[in-house]
Write an enzyme that holds these catalytic residues in place. Structure first.
Site, PDB file in Angstrom:
ATOM      1  N   HIS A 513       0.835  -1.201   0.000  1.00  0.00           N
ATOM      2  CA  HIS A 513       0.000   0.000   0.000  1.00  0.00           C
ATOM      3  C   HIS A 513       0.873   1.255   0.000  1.00  0.00           C
ATOM      4  O   HIS A 513       0.594   2.220   0.712  1.00  0.00           O
ATOM      5  CB  HIS A 513      -0.927   0.008   1.224  1.00  0.00           C
ATOM      6  CG  HIS A 513      -1.928  -1.096   1.216  1.00  0.00           C
ATOM      7  ND1 HIS A 513      -2.687  -1.421   2.322  1.00  0.00           N
ATOM      8  CD2 HIS A 513      -2.313  -1.962   0.244  1.00  0.00           C
ATOM      9  CE1 HIS A 513      -3.480  -2.436   2.032  1.00  0.00           C
ATOM     10  NE2 HIS A 513      -3.267  -2.788   0.776  1.00  0.00           N
ATOM     11  N   HIS A 557      -7.583  -0.748   2.736  1.00  0.00           N
ATOM     12  CA  HIS A 557      -6.677  -1.076   1.649  1.00  0.00           C
ATOM     13  C   HIS A 557      -6.730   0.045   0.618  1.00  0.00           C
ATOM     14  O   HIS A 557      -7.638   0.870   0.635  1.00  0.00           O
ATOM     15  CB  HIS A 557      -7.047  -2.429   1.054  1.00  0.00           C
ATOM     16  CG  HIS A 557      -6.822  -3.554   2.025  1.00  0.00           C
ATOM     17  ND1 HIS A 557      -5.993  -4.622   1.772  1.00  0.00           N
ATOM     18  CD2 HIS A 557      -7.302  -3.770   3.273  1.00  0.00           C
ATOM     19  CE1 HIS A 557      -5.973  -5.446   2.805  1.00  0.00           C
ATOM     20  NE2 HIS A 557      -6.763  -4.938   3.733  1.00  0.00           N
TER      21      HIS A 557
END
Length: 582
Positions: A513, A557
């Site tokens: 990420h 996410h």
């Protein structure tokens, strides 16, 4: 890199450097204007014929290959000088073609914390919904108010394996109530639920779908296997203006493309800052080390690197067929599993092997920790800077043994295993991206600096203790867990934080990420690279549109955030063009 000759080719209105998640979304939306011409430049190959992209279960085959940027971090002192592989998708569609297919949007407060009118939580959730066409299943109780129905991104719920149903029962037992669509609504900081996936009818849906298939338009040109070297800058009336880009083709030819309106960098949190620095935009002292003339001294370029730190804790299961290992690792099962996918686009290879998910706050569990108790905090915030409406951590289980490619202890001897994964939000530690050289074909130097801040280590350590308690003590799993896989601290139910810390330091890894290295900010923010409309400071007609722009990564996410940024950027660019602000 010193090319012997440069060829100038076509002129377009918009040049988008990077055919990843945000870039494809932006290209597709700008192409809705039939009078605009758009060029998409992607360093990797076309994804149309890449089976392991469309077959979500083949995701690991995309790494350590031409479809991966193959970036490994510098050794990090905070992790005992370990380096971590930080794979990113290098193909049309970018990481949307290699990721975990998860649609975890975070909370609206995450985006309100950016404090930018263009990027409020309400707007970001709207942008994410705009990208989506949600496909329901009879058993799933979705919230229809938060899902899109007309976007090119096709999503649906995931059918759980038996082990996931047991983990769900243990999560509920641990105080995480089941709220089916909580990861789409973003309204619950403590609970468990199902996560919608970017898979429909057994096929992964990617950002490339915004510019191919039914969305392919004649005004969009897609060029793959083209690595962007730098932005072509010209000075007009004392002002720097982006007029095009220099690109290196796979066979080595150097080409320049010209832009009538704007150049947009959408190469991700590692490569967008690298392109800026090769263009002379970045920290002056660092550019000097590479003998690059500084055009704009922006100290924030390549700084503020964020990620979500992740730990896998594995357990062996005493009963067969609770996990899906028998469909992949036992005997020659993978052959029939693969045949099932080829014939019917179904079975375990048609989806991603993550099960039930949970959010949790840690206030009560950390109340006795002096570091937590004595840490500074803002009004209404905990020491991590989060409000009570935002989770500290996320849990989820794998439905078989597996994860990043370093996990190679496959249960081929008819054993069964799964992991409970623990993810930390809002870390304080920050990393950086720097140039290794001026060569555009050489990856930048990435240092994530994971767990450098003591509060980060405290939170992730306590989160892992909590995860272990869920599995070992929870009524759904306690009677089927045989032991840890392989042997480590996980089977101890009363280990202290101090005993857990070495395990966390050894096993912490990336959640892929990466974000924040070309962050947006207000005029008074000296470290901001962009203004709130994604324009590079000090340069006209140049923007960045990808996860590098976020000033603070969301508590979820990042896939849906990247889609949302692409959608939001398209609206901003269209509005600016209409107002004559190009």
């Amino acid at each position: 890199m010193a090319p012997t000759s440069v060829e100038t080719e076509e002129v377009y209105d918009y040049i988008i450097c990077g055919g990843g998640t945000s870039g494809c979304v932006l290209a597709g939306r700008l192409a809705e204007d039939p009078n605009a011409t758009i060029l998409v430049l992607e360093a990797g190959p076309d994804s149309a014929d890449l089976e392991n992209v469309h077959m979500a279960g083949g995701w690991t085959k995309n790494f350590d290959a031409e479809t991966d940027w193959n970036i490994t971090t510098a050794p990090m002192k905070s992790l005992g000088d370990r380096s971590v592989k930080v794979s990113r998708g290098r193909l049309l569609g970018g990481s949307s073609g290699v990721n975990g297919t998860l649609c975890v949007r975070g909370t609206k407060q995450d985006y309100d914390d950016w404090e930018m009118e263009e990027w409020t939580g309400e707007k970001m959730f709207g942008y994410m919904a705009k990208a989506e066409t949600f496909h329901p299943k009879p058993w799933f109780k979705e919230d229809p108010n938060v899902h899109g129905t007309s976007g090119p991104l096709h999503t649906e719920p995931h059918d759980l394996a038996p082990i996931s149903e047991l983990v769900k029962e243990s999560m509920i037992d641990a105080g995480l109530p089941y709220i089916p669509d909580m990861f789409s609504t973003g309204e619950v900081p403590q609970g468990c639920g199902d996560v919608v996936r970017t898979v429909h009818q057994g096929i992964r849906s990617t950002a490339a779908d915004f510019i191919i298939k039914g969305c392919r338009r004649d005004n969009t040109t897609i060029k793959t296997e083209m690595t962007v070297d730098r932005v072509l800058l010209e000075r007009e009336d004392g002002e720097l203006v982006a007029r095009g880009v220099r690109v290196v083709e796979k066979r080595g030819r150097v080409v320049e493309f010209r832009a009538r309106k704007e150049v947009v960098l959408s190469a991700g949190a590692y490569c967008s800052p690298a392109i800026l620095m090769r263009s002379g935009i970045g920290p002056k002292d660092e550019l000097g080390k590479q003998a690059i003339e500084c055009q704009v001294d922006l100290p924030g370029v390549g700084k503020n690197l964020m990620d979500h730190v992740l730990c896998f804790i594995f357990y062996e299961v005493s009963k067969p067929h609770l996990t899906n290992d028998y469909l992949v690792y036992h005997d020659n099962a993978i052959a029939s599993t693969y045949q099932l996918y080829q014939e019917k686009k179904s079975g375990i290879l048609s989806t991603f092997p993550f099960g039930i998910f949970g959010y949790a706050r840690l206030d009560e569990r950390l109340a006795d920790a002096p570091l937590w108790r004595d840490a500074p905090r803002g009004p209404g915030r905990d020491p991590m800077g989060l409000t009570p409406s935002q989770p500290n951590i996320e849990f989820w289980n794998t439905e078989l043994y597996g994860g990043p490619k370093q996990f190679t202890d496959f249960p081929i001897d008819h054993k069964h295993a799964f992991a409970l994964c623990t993810l930390m939000f809002n870390q304080h530690s920050r990393g950086s991206v720097a140039l290794k050289s001026k060569d555009p074909l050489e990856n930048p130097v990435v240092d994530h600096n994971y767990l450098d801040n003591p509060l980060d280590m405290l939170v992730l350590t306590e989160a892992c203790r909590f995860a272990n308690e869920i599995v070992v003590k929870g009524k759904g799993t306690r009677d089927v867990v045989k032991g840890s896989w392989p042997e480590h601290l996980a089977h101890h139910t009363h280990a202290t934080r101090e005993e857990w810390e070495p395990y966390v330091r050894e096993h912490a890894t990336t959640c892929y990420h990466a974000s924040g290295t070309c962050a947006m900010g207000t005029p008074e923010n000296k470290n901001a690279v962009l203004d709130t409309r994604l324009r590079v400071k000090g340069v006209r007609n140049l923007r960045v549109v990808d996860m590098s722009v976020v000033p603070k990564v969301n508590n979820g996410h990042t896939q849906m955030v990247a889609y949302g940024i692409g959608e939001g950027a398209a609206e901003i660019i269209k509005a600016d063009a209409k107002a004559g602000k190009v």
